[in-house]
Structure formats: C-alpha cells, structure tokens
Design a protein around this motif. Structure first.
Motif, PDB file in Angstrom:
ATOM      1  N   MET A   1       1.857   3.487   5.194  1.00 38.89           N
ATOM      2  CA  MET A   1       0.975   2.676   4.359  1.00 38.89           C
ATOM      3  C   MET A   1       0.487   3.476   3.153  1.00 38.89           C
ATOM      4  O   MET A   1       0.428   2.957   2.022  1.00 38.89           O
ATOM      5  N   ASN A   2       0.152   4.745   3.373  1.00 39.54           N
ATOM      6  CA  ASN A   2      -0.322   5.586   2.272  1.00 39.54           C
ATOM      7  C   ASN A   2       0.744   5.760   1.205  1.00 39.54           C
ATOM      8  O   ASN A   2       0.448   5.798   0.000  1.00 39.54           O
ATOM      9  N   VAL A   3       1.998   5.875   1.635  1.00 44.99           N
ATOM     10  CA  VAL A   3       3.103   5.971   0.675  1.00 44.99           C
ATOM     11  C   VAL A   3       3.173   4.705  -0.176  1.00 44.99           C
ATOM     12  O   VAL A   3       3.306   4.761  -1.407  1.00 44.99           O
ATOM     13  N   VAL A   4       3.079   3.547   0.481  1.00 49.13           N
ATOM     14  CA  VAL A   4       3.172   2.267  -0.241  1.00 49.13           C
ATOM     15  C   VAL A   4       1.964   2.081  -1.155  1.00 49.13           C
ATOM     16  O   VAL A   4       2.094   1.513  -2.250  1.00 49.13           O
ATOM     17  N   ILE A   5       0.785   2.537  -0.726  1.00 55.19           N
ATOM     18  CA  ILE A   5      -0.405   2.480  -1.587  1.00 55.19           C
ATOM     19  C   ILE A   5      -0.167   3.269  -2.863  1.00 55.19           C
ATOM     20  O   ILE A   5      -0.446   2.801  -3.978  1.00 55.19           O
ATOM     21  N   LYS A   6       0.373   4.462  -2.705  1.00 58.90           N
ATOM     22  CA  LYS A   6       0.627   5.320  -3.866  1.00 58.90           C
ATOM     23  C   LYS A   6       1.683   4.705  -4.783  1.00 58.90           C
ATOM     24  O   LYS A   6       1.542   4.729  -6.016  1.00 58.90           O
ATOM     25  N   LEU A   7       2.714   4.123  -4.193  1.00 56.36           N
ATOM     26  CA  LEU A   7       3.744   3.466  -4.990  1.00 56.36           C
ATOM     27  C   LEU A   7       3.181   2.238  -5.714  1.00 56.36           C
ATOM     28  O   LEU A   7       3.523   1.983  -6.879  1.00 56.36           O
ATOM     29  N   SER A   8       2.311   1.495  -5.032  1.00 56.20           N
ATOM     30  CA  SER A   8       1.702   0.310  -5.653  1.00 56.20           C
ATOM     31  C   SER A   8       0.885   0.705  -6.873  1.00 56.20           C
ATOM     32  O   SER A   8       0.956   0.058  -7.936  1.00 56.20           O
TER      33      SER A   8
END
Length: 300
Positions: free
Chosen positions: A26-33
């Motif tokens: 989730m943290n990876v996707v947050i950063k990508l978002s």
C-alpha cells in the motif's frame, strides 16, 4: 491462566505477516499515486473508502448491522480523529522520505506508547522501559541525522508525529476493546473518518488519467485488506507475539524501495534502525513480563 492454542498463534503470526506485506505494498502505491499528482486528501479519502466498503461487505454478509452497534459513539469519534490525524502524518512521511526511512520512523510507536501510558494512564514505568525509550530516541537521532542534508527535516517531523498519533490511538484502544469488538472498532473508524475526508475531497479532487484512478482504488483495497488482517491477528494471538512481526516491514520497505524507486538505505539507517527495533522489542517484552506478574498475583 490460559494460553492460546498453537494453531491460533501460528494463524495470528501468519495474518500479521500478511498485513505487513500488504501495508508495504500500500505504501508503494501511495508513493506512486502522489508521484502521478494525486493529492494527499484524495489518497486518504480512497484509503478509507476502500476499508469502509470492505468492512461493510463483511458485516452485511455475516453478522449484520446489529453486530456493529455501539453505545460509545463519542469514544469512536475521538478514535477516528486521532487515527485520521496519525494517518495523514504517516502518509505525508511516505511521500516525503524513502520507504525504508519512513518505515523505520514508524517503529517509534512503542516508545511513544510507553510515554503516554505513564502520563495519561499513570502506569508505573520502571527504569528498564525508560532506558529503552532513551535508547530508541538515540536510534532516531542516528537515522534522522538532524542538521545534515540526509533527508528533509519535515519528513522526520511528520514521521514522528504519525508515530505519536498511532501510539495515542493504541492507548485509546485499550479502553475501547474492553467493550467493543475488533469489527465494530474498524467499522466505526472507517465510516466516521469519511465525514471529514468527504469535505476535504471536494476541495482537492482533480481529474486524473485512468491509471491514477486505478492506483487510488488499489490503495483503498489493499489498505482495507491489510487493516482486516492486522485486526484479526490480534484476535487470535497475544500482542507480545503478534506485534514484533511488524518489524519485518523494514525488509519489505527496503526491497520495494529498491525495485520500484531505485533507492537503498544509507549506512545511518542500518545503524539506527536496529537500536529503534531493539528498544521497541524490549518494551514489548517488559510489558509481557508485567502482565505475567499481574496474572500470577491475581491467581494467588
């Protein structure tokens, strides 16, 4: 004094490890978002929408709405305010710092929980735990290297504020879980937090390409699954066994940071992180020892 069955403990550990992996993803996707121009308010909104839909579907397909009824709505509102504030600081840290550094600052939760328990709950705290608190903050100084250009001071500040807020939530949950189930607690947190987030979303919402909407949807889905796995783990095994699994998140943060963003932790993190982890584990161990002593005294 009863102990959890071995199969329940293994299931608890497995669920907690699963939640760690999911939160790291989730943290990876947050950063990508954020890198694709999604605002923090949008990310927070979709994170809670996903969790709320997931929990609501579980309630509807199983125990029904009566199972999440409560007479402590005021306490749930306080929990939602604290939890949402902590989440906002934590998400800010994730988009500001490399994943490994952001994750390591989150390991200070047991340190802040010890301080808050002593001040707010007036729990007796001996020199063992105070020593662990001091050692933990020394580890933070090693990782953050204040005064250097190691990483933005704002990121370190939001990381510690997020950990402090999470610790405050853990103190409040000690009171809530005496009368409320985990499902009830998660349901009200996810639902109540959507009230202020909906207002925020109306001001920060912007058009995005399809891939960004997909990223925001994934944040909500993975976040809801991770929260459910984390909560379920605590229902199957003791805190002293389950919570230490969270420290494995540093491994995933390092791997994902390298694979997705091409970043690796510097030497300071490898020195400071073990100090912070050791202090947190020692605090958890002392808490377990105190619990065993209290239980034996009650039996006698």
């Amino acid at each position: 004094m009863t102990t959890a069955a071995p199969d329940r403990i293994l299931a608890a550990i497995g669920l907690r490890l699963l939640s760690v992996v999911l939160f790291a993803m989730m943290n990876v996707v947050i950063k990508l978002s954020e890198q694709h121009r999604a605002a923090l308010g949008e990310i927070l909104f979709f994170r809670q929408v996903g969790a709320s839909l997931l929990i609501s579907s579980i309630v509807l397909s199983g125990p029904g709405w009566r199972s999440v009824g409560t007479k402590r709505i005021g306490t749930h509102i306080s929990r939602a305010i604290l939890g949402l504030t902590a989440m906002a600081f934590s998400f800010t840290t994730i988009v500001t710092l490399p994943l490994a550094e952001a994750t390591t600052l989150g390991f200070t939760v047991p340190i802040f929980a010890t301080i808050l328990a002593a001040l707010a709950l007036r729990e007796t705290t001996g020199w063992h735990r105070w020593g662990a608190v001091i050692a933990g903050f020394a580890g933070v100084l090693i990782v953050a290297q204040p005064g250097s250009a190691h990483f933005p001071l704002w990121g370190a500040a939001t990381g510690l504020l997020g950990a402090f807020g999470t610790a405050a939530v853990s103190i409040l949950l000690r009171q809530i879980t005496r009368t409320e189930t985990a499902l009830t607690t998660v349901f009200w947190f996810s639902t109540l937090s959507l009230v202020p987030l909906s207002v925020v979303y109306t001001f920060v919402a912007r058009p995005h390409p399809v891939e960004v909407w997909l990223l925001l949807a994934v944040v909500g889905l993975i976040g809801g699954l991770a929260q459910l796995a984390m909560t379920s783990a605590l229902g199957l095994g003791p805190v002293s066994v389950v919570v230490p699994m969270d420290y494995s998140s540093l491994l995933w943060a390092t791997v994902f940071g390298w694979l997705v963003f091409g970043t690796l932790p510097n030497a300071a993190l490898w020195i400071g992180a073990p100090v912070i982890v050791a202090s947190g584990l020692y605090i958890l161990w002392r808490e377990r020892v105190r619990h065993v002593i209290r239980t034996l005294e009650e039996v006698q």
